[in-house]
Write a protein that holds these residues in place. Structure first.
Motif, PDB file in Angstrom:
ATOM      1  N   SER A  34       0.748  -1.293   0.155  1.00 49.95           N
ATOM      2  CA  SER A  34       0.121  -0.083   0.005  1.00 49.95           C
ATOM      3  C   SER A  34       0.911   1.285  -0.032  1.00 49.95           C
ATOM      4  CB  SER A  34      -0.991  -0.046   1.104  1.00 49.95           C
ATOM      5  OG  SER A  34      -0.232  -0.166   2.407  1.00 49.95           O
ATOM      6  N   ALA A  35       1.846   1.162   0.619  1.00 53.95           N
ATOM      7  CA  ALA A  35       2.788   2.458   0.477  1.00 53.95           C
ATOM      8  C   ALA A  35       3.447   2.712  -0.768  1.00 53.95           C
ATOM      9  CB  ALA A  35       4.211   2.001   1.573  1.00 53.95           C
ATOM     10  N   SER A  36       3.656   1.416  -1.354  1.00 53.46           N
ATOM     11  CA  SER A  36       4.031   1.812  -2.951  1.00 53.46           C
ATOM     12  C   SER A  36       2.990   2.175  -3.964  1.00 53.46           C
ATOM     13  CB  SER A  36       4.824   0.465  -3.474  1.00 53.46           C
ATOM     14  OG  SER A  36       3.950  -0.399  -3.540  1.00 53.46           O
ATOM     15  N   LYS A  37       1.860   1.819  -3.464  1.00 53.59           N
ATOM     16  CA  LYS A  37       0.513   2.334  -4.340  1.00 53.59           C
ATOM     17  C   LYS A  37       0.509   3.923  -3.959  1.00 53.59           C
ATOM     18  CE  LYS A  37      -1.655   0.953  -7.038  1.00 53.59           C
ATOM     19  NZ  LYS A  37      -1.608   0.789  -8.492  1.00 53.59           N
ATOM     20  N   ALA A  38       0.633   4.023  -2.640  1.00 55.17           N
ATOM     21  CA  ALA A  38       0.506   5.538  -2.073  1.00 55.17           C
ATOM     22  C   ALA A  38       1.384   6.401  -3.109  1.00 55.17           C
ATOM     23  CB  ALA A  38       0.488   5.651  -0.757  1.00 55.17           C
ATOM     24  N   ALA A  39       2.583   5.997  -3.193  1.00 55.14           N
ATOM     25  CA  ALA A  39       3.610   6.593  -3.788  1.00 55.14           C
ATOM     26  C   ALA A  39       3.380   6.837  -5.209  1.00 55.14           C
ATOM     27  CB  ALA A  39       5.074   6.020  -3.708  1.00 55.14           C
ATOM     28  N   SER A  40       2.728   5.802  -5.791  1.00 58.32           N
ATOM     29  CA  SER A  40       2.642   6.202  -7.428  1.00 58.32           C
ATOM     30  C   SER A  40       1.286   7.187  -7.496  1.00 58.32           C
ATOM     31  CB  SER A  40       1.958   4.740  -8.015  1.00 58.32           C
ATOM     32  OG  SER A  40       0.901   4.228  -7.222  1.00 58.32           O
ATOM     33  N   ASP A  41       0.354   6.818  -6.511  1.00 61.84           N
ATOM     34  CA  ASP A  41      -0.719   7.780  -6.573  1.00 61.84           C
ATOM     35  C   ASP A  41      -0.280   9.394  -6.442  1.00 61.84           C
ATOM     36  OD1 ASP A  41      -2.282   5.602  -6.362  1.00 61.84           O
ATOM     37  OD2 ASP A  41      -3.208   6.227  -4.799  1.00 61.84           O
ATOM     38  N   HIS A  42       0.572   9.807  -5.557  1.00 60.71           N
ATOM     39  CA  HIS A  42       1.418  11.152  -5.428  1.00 60.71           C
ATOM     40  C   HIS A  42       1.844  11.598  -6.748  1.00 60.71           C
ATOM     41  CE1 HIS A  42      -0.093  11.254  -1.279  1.00 60.71           C
ATOM     42  NE2 HIS A  42       0.828  10.254  -0.777  1.00 60.71           N
ATOM     43  N   LEU A  43       2.719  10.488  -7.491  1.00 57.97           N
ATOM     44  CA  LEU A  43       3.576  10.816  -8.641  1.00 57.97           C
ATOM     45  C   LEU A  43       2.606  11.175  -9.742  1.00 57.97           C
ATOM     46  CD1 LEU A  43       6.331   7.988  -8.799  1.00 57.97           C
ATOM     47  CD2 LEU A  43       6.704  10.581  -8.644  1.00 57.97           C
ATOM     48  N   VAL A  44       1.216  10.506  -9.635  1.00 55.82           N
ATOM     49  CA  VAL A  44       0.426  10.725 -10.945  1.00 55.82           C
ATOM     50  C   VAL A  44      -0.296  12.207 -10.305  1.00 55.82           C
ATOM     51  CG1 VAL A  44      -1.834  10.226 -11.823  1.00 55.82           C
ATOM     52  CG2 VAL A  44      -0.149   8.449 -11.245  1.00 55.82           C
ATOM     53  N   ARG A  45      -0.486  12.268  -9.181  1.00 58.88           N
ATOM     54  CA  ARG A  45      -1.165  13.640  -8.750  1.00 58.88           C
ATOM     55  C   ARG A  45      -0.097  15.074  -9.026  1.00 58.88           C
ATOM     56  NH1 ARG A  45      -4.267  16.560  -5.056  1.00 58.88           N
ATOM     57  NH2 ARG A  45      -3.142  18.477  -4.219  1.00 58.88           N
ATOM     58  N   SER A  46       1.199  14.849  -8.811  1.00 56.93           N
ATOM     59  CA  SER A  46       2.234  15.502  -8.997  1.00 56.93           C
ATOM     60  C   SER A  46       2.499  16.102 -10.527  1.00 56.93           C
ATOM     61  CB  SER A  46       3.671  15.250  -8.402  1.00 56.93           C
ATOM     62  OG  SER A  46       4.224  14.414  -9.188  1.00 56.93           O
ATOM     63  N   TYR A  47       2.109  15.073 -11.419  1.00 62.74           N
ATOM     64  CA  TYR A  47       2.599  15.325 -12.979  1.00 62.74           C
ATOM     65  C   TYR A  47       1.333  16.004 -13.349  1.00 62.74           C
ATOM     66  CZ  TYR A  47       6.976  12.907 -13.768  1.00 62.74           C
ATOM     67  OH  TYR A  47       8.038  12.448 -13.866  1.00 62.74           O
ATOM     68  N   HIS A  48       0.191  16.051 -12.793  1.00 64.80           N
ATOM     69  CA  HIS A  48      -0.779  16.883 -13.360  1.00 64.80           C
ATOM     70  C   HIS A  48      -0.496  18.493 -12.726  1.00 64.80           C
ATOM     71  CE1 HIS A  48      -4.723  18.516 -14.130  1.00 64.80           C
ATOM     72  NE2 HIS A  48      -5.031  18.867 -12.881  1.00 64.80           N
ATOM     73  N   HIS A  49      -0.106  18.431 -11.283  1.00 60.45           N
ATOM     74  CA  HIS A  49      -0.275  19.863 -10.742  1.00 60.45           C
ATOM     75  C   HIS A  49       1.152  20.590 -11.355  1.00 60.45           C
ATOM     76  CE1 HIS A  49      -3.490  20.089  -8.152  1.00 60.45           C
ATOM     77  NE2 HIS A  49      -3.356  18.793  -8.151  1.00 60.45           N
TER      78      HIS A  49
END
Length: 356
Positions: free
Chosen positions: A160-175
């Protein structure tokens, strides 16, 4: 028109690809690394279909992804590719970091370069849809409200930590870059084509083989169960109409303890494929030591998806679990095809000791 699907030979990805072709003639480029849970036999019905372009490869292979994007010019990328089993992440977390974090980063970099090179109309229409999990939110106590899209991330396992990190990366590429992303966080999926290490298919396979049905701890860990084809329909809807940059939780509105799930499976097998000795498959239930850091409860609040996009699940747990058990009974050749030596070794390692 074309979409690129990563991880399209896995459980959810394969179901999505098959559902897509049942409703659309649009081409899918399907990129999958074919690790232990990736199974091309799941896509056997698509053999010879020119609209299904399968590529054996890794999302972490930047040059390969760049080539596929340049060659096929997809209007969307849907990222299902992930290591996804909590137990495996406890025993070998490195693969989860490499695929879920580094792999997602490499995929985002390739997609960003492709997207920035599109003309204005194509850039505006393009979407990157990232498929994630409710496990990033952590664990709920009894009586606490279900996870909403604004719930604080509190991952408790390497997975779940690795998936959380991937979610944050995706969000950051939008912002940061403006990449038009969408993220879905789903509850526990079940249904056809599920690799038999997860709870429901493992119970079916072990029951039919006369083996113990291993249940962690007291079996009262609560999950929200989502039929995989409902999940696929939700993803299609988010891709079609989701607001760029938004997160959508996808749930089945079926909170249930694991032990209850096992008893439901046993009751259906008693009805559909009774044991020769007349006993219930429930007699095979065996309690084993709980896994480290086992989250007690997950629950998804999917009202945003219903309110904004008009989606809600078509299946109840009763209809979905019957379809699932029926599918496994009718597809024993598929099951045998994935029951190889490495899988048997894994089950023996994970459940062979520590009975309580």
């Amino acid at each position: 028109m074309t979409i690129l699907v990563t991880g399209g030979a896995g459980f959810i990805g394969a179901n999505f690809v098959l559902d897509w072709f049942s409703q659309s003639g649009e081409t899918i480029v399907n990129l999958d690394k074919l690790t232990y849970a990736g199974n091309l036999r799941s896509l056997a019905s698509l053999e010879g279909n020119p609209q299904h372009v399968f590529v054996h490869g890794d999302i972490g292979d930047g040059p390969l992804v760049q080539r596929l994007l340049a060659e096929h010019r997809p209007r969307a990328v849907l990222n299902f590719a992930a290591e996804s089993h909590v137990d495996r992440s406890i025993h070998g977390p490195q693969a989860f970091v490499e695929t879920n974090v580094v792999g997602t980063f490499q995929l985002l970099e390739a997609v960003r370069g492709y997207w920035q090179g599109l003309d204005e109309a194509e850039r505006s229409a393009f979407r990157f849809l990232h498929v994630s999990t409710d496990e990033v939110y952590g664990s709920l106590k009894a009586g606490e409200p279900a996870f909403t899209e604004t719930h604080q991330y509190q991952p408790n396992s390497p997975y779940s930590a690795s998936k959380a990190a991937s979610d944050h990366l995706v969000r950051s590429y939008h912002h940061t870059y403006g990449l038009p992303v969408l993220t879905t966080n789903c509850s526990n999926n079940y249904g056809p084509l599920h690799f038999p290490e997860k709870l429901i298919p493992l119970m079916i396979v072990n029951a039919l083989a006369g083996k113990p049905l291993p249940v962690y701890g007291d079996g009262q860990q609560i999950r929200d169960w989502l039929y995989v084809k409902d999940h696929c329909s939700a993803i299609r809807r988010v891709l079609e109409a989701g607001q760029v940059g938004e997160v959508y939780n996808v749930g089945g509105w079926n909170e249930m303890p694991n032990l209850d799930i096992v008893h439901r499976v046993c009751a259906l097998l008693d009805e559909l494929r009774p044991r020769a000795d007349g006993q219930s498959y429930a007699s095979q239930i065996s309690f084993v030591a709980d896994r480290p850091g086992h989250d007690r409860r997950y629950a998804i609040d999917a009202r945003k998806l219903e309110r904004e996009l008009g989606w809600k699940p078509a299946e109840t747990f009763e209809t979905g679990i019957r379809k699932t058990v029926t599918w496994y009974l009718a597809n024993q050749d598929w099951v045998k095809g994935v029951m190889d030596g490495s899988y048997r070794d894994w089950v023996a390692q994970q459940y062979g000791a520590g009975k309580v």
